[in-house]
Design a protein around this motif. Structure first.
Motif, mmCIF file in Angstrom:
data_model
loop_
_atom_site.group_PDB
_atom_site.id
_atom_site.type_symbol
_atom_site.label_atom_id
_atom_site.label_comp_id
_atom_site.label_asym_id
_atom_site.label_seq_id
_atom_site.Cartn_x
_atom_site.Cartn_y
_atom_site.Cartn_z
ATOM 1 N N ARG A 218 -2.245 -20.138 -22.432
ATOM 2 C CA ARG A 218 -1.270 -20.415 -23.637
ATOM 3 C C ARG A 218 -0.466 -19.403 -23.899
ATOM 4 O O ARG A 218 -0.412 -18.923 -24.981
ATOM 5 N N GLY A 219 0.159 -18.791 -22.874
ATOM 6 C CA GLY A 219 1.363 -17.660 -23.155
ATOM 7 C C GLY A 219 0.756 -16.248 -22.942
ATOM 8 O O GLY A 219 1.254 -15.402 -23.425
ATOM 9 N N GLY A 220 -0.477 -16.383 -22.530
ATOM 10 C CA GLY A 220 -1.294 -15.009 -22.510
ATOM 11 C C GLY A 220 -1.042 -14.275 -21.147
ATOM 12 O O GLY A 220 -0.412 -14.711 -20.539
ATOM 13 N N THR A 221 -1.793 -13.108 -20.879
ATOM 14 C CA THR A 221 -1.607 -12.473 -19.976
ATOM 15 C C THR A 221 -3.253 -12.711 -18.998
ATOM 16 O O THR A 221 -4.027 -13.145 -19.693
ATOM 17 N N LEU A 222 -3.204 -12.036 -17.823
ATOM 18 C CA LEU A 222 -4.481 -11.787 -17.339
ATOM 19 C C LEU A 222 -5.092 -10.452 -17.785
ATOM 20 O O LEU A 222 -4.381 -9.527 -17.557
ATOM 21 N N LEU B 224 7.796 -15.951 -20.007
ATOM 22 C CA LEU B 224 8.156 -17.316 -19.263
ATOM 23 C C LEU B 224 6.681 -18.296 -19.371
ATOM 24 O O LEU B 224 6.569 -18.891 -18.490
ATOM 25 N N GLY B 225 6.196 -18.213 -20.421
ATOM 26 C CA GLY B 225 5.271 -19.008 -20.908
ATOM 27 C C GLY B 225 3.800 -18.571 -20.589
ATOM 28 O O GLY B 225 2.734 -19.097 -20.598
ATOM 29 N N GLY B 226 3.685 -17.287 -19.802
ATOM 30 C CA GLY B 226 2.501 -16.602 -19.823
ATOM 31 C C GLY B 226 1.855 -17.141 -18.524
ATOM 32 O O GLY B 226 2.166 -17.931 -17.792
ATOM 33 N N ALA C 119 5.159 -12.003 -13.207
ATOM 34 C CA ALA C 119 5.718 -11.527 -14.529
ATOM 35 C C ALA C 119 4.889 -12.256 -15.552
ATOM 36 O O ALA C 119 4.523 -11.546 -16.588
ATOM 37 N N ALA C 120 4.948 -13.580 -15.312
ATOM 38 C CA ALA C 120 4.366 -14.537 -16.455
ATOM 39 C C ALA C 120 2.687 -14.021 -16.590
ATOM 40 O O ALA C 120 2.281 -13.842 -17.665
ATOM 41 N N SER C 121 2.144 -13.929 -15.339
ATOM 42 C CA SER C 121 0.743 -13.260 -15.432
ATOM 43 C C SER C 121 0.544 -12.047 -16.032
ATOM 44 O O SER C 121 -0.668 -11.987 -16.747
ATOM 45 N N LEU C 122 1.421 -11.139 -15.765
ATOM 46 C CA LEU C 122 1.003 -9.883 -16.018
ATOM 47 C C LEU C 122 1.332 -9.473 -17.420
ATOM 48 O O LEU C 122 0.943 -8.668 -18.144
#
Length: 149
Positions: free
Chosen positions: A43-47, A36-38, A29-32
């Motif tokens: 720096r808080g973003g997504t892939l 939760l900080g990304g 979820a953080a990556s997509l």
């Protein structure tokens, strides 16, 4: 003491599965979605959607983590998720250094082994797998009697 611990084993395994699945899904979820900080290193973003291998790993983490959390198709989901973490360790982390402490691969290694354990143990207590495999008494009585010679 051992008998008590053995009786509690399915419940401890079920709680273990829930925690591992939740933590694994949180990584996805953080990556997509950048929650939760990304994604790590953004720096808080997504892939970027479709970026190899990170975006696909994040999808496996989210979907596999939710399936493991719910205890639904636990063995298959854990097998695929464990394989993705083995790939992450050996292709992304291990070329940087031999030991997980040196190459930042501890989470990948721990998730790989924790999920592999669930492949062999199944979902334990509290899983939807157990609910779906329970048979109703009516279905049991509808079975033909075994043929004896």
């Amino acid at each position: 003491m051992s008998a008590r611990l053995n009786d509690a084993q399915p419940y401890a395994l079920g709680l273990f599965r829930i925690v591992v699945g939740l933590l694994f899904a949180c990584h996805g979820a953080a990556s997509l979605f950048g929650v939760l900080g990304g994604a790590a290193g953004t720096r808080g973003g997504t892939l970027e959607a479709g970026a190899w291998p990170g975006w696909y790993a994040a999808v496996i983490q989210l979907v596999g983590g939710l399936l493991v959390l719910l205890g639904l198709g636990t063995r298959v989901a854990a097998f695929i998720a464990s394989g993705s973490m083995a790939y992450a360790y050996f292709k992304v982390h291990q070329p940087g250094a031999l030991w997980p402490m040196e190459n930042g691969g501890e989470p990948s290694a721990m998730f790989c082994w924790a999920l592999l354990l669930l492949v062999f143990t199944g979902s334990g207590a509290f899983g939807l797998d157990r609910l779906l495999t329970r048979r109703s008494p009516a279905a049991d009585s509808a079975e033909p009697a075994p043929v004896t010679a």
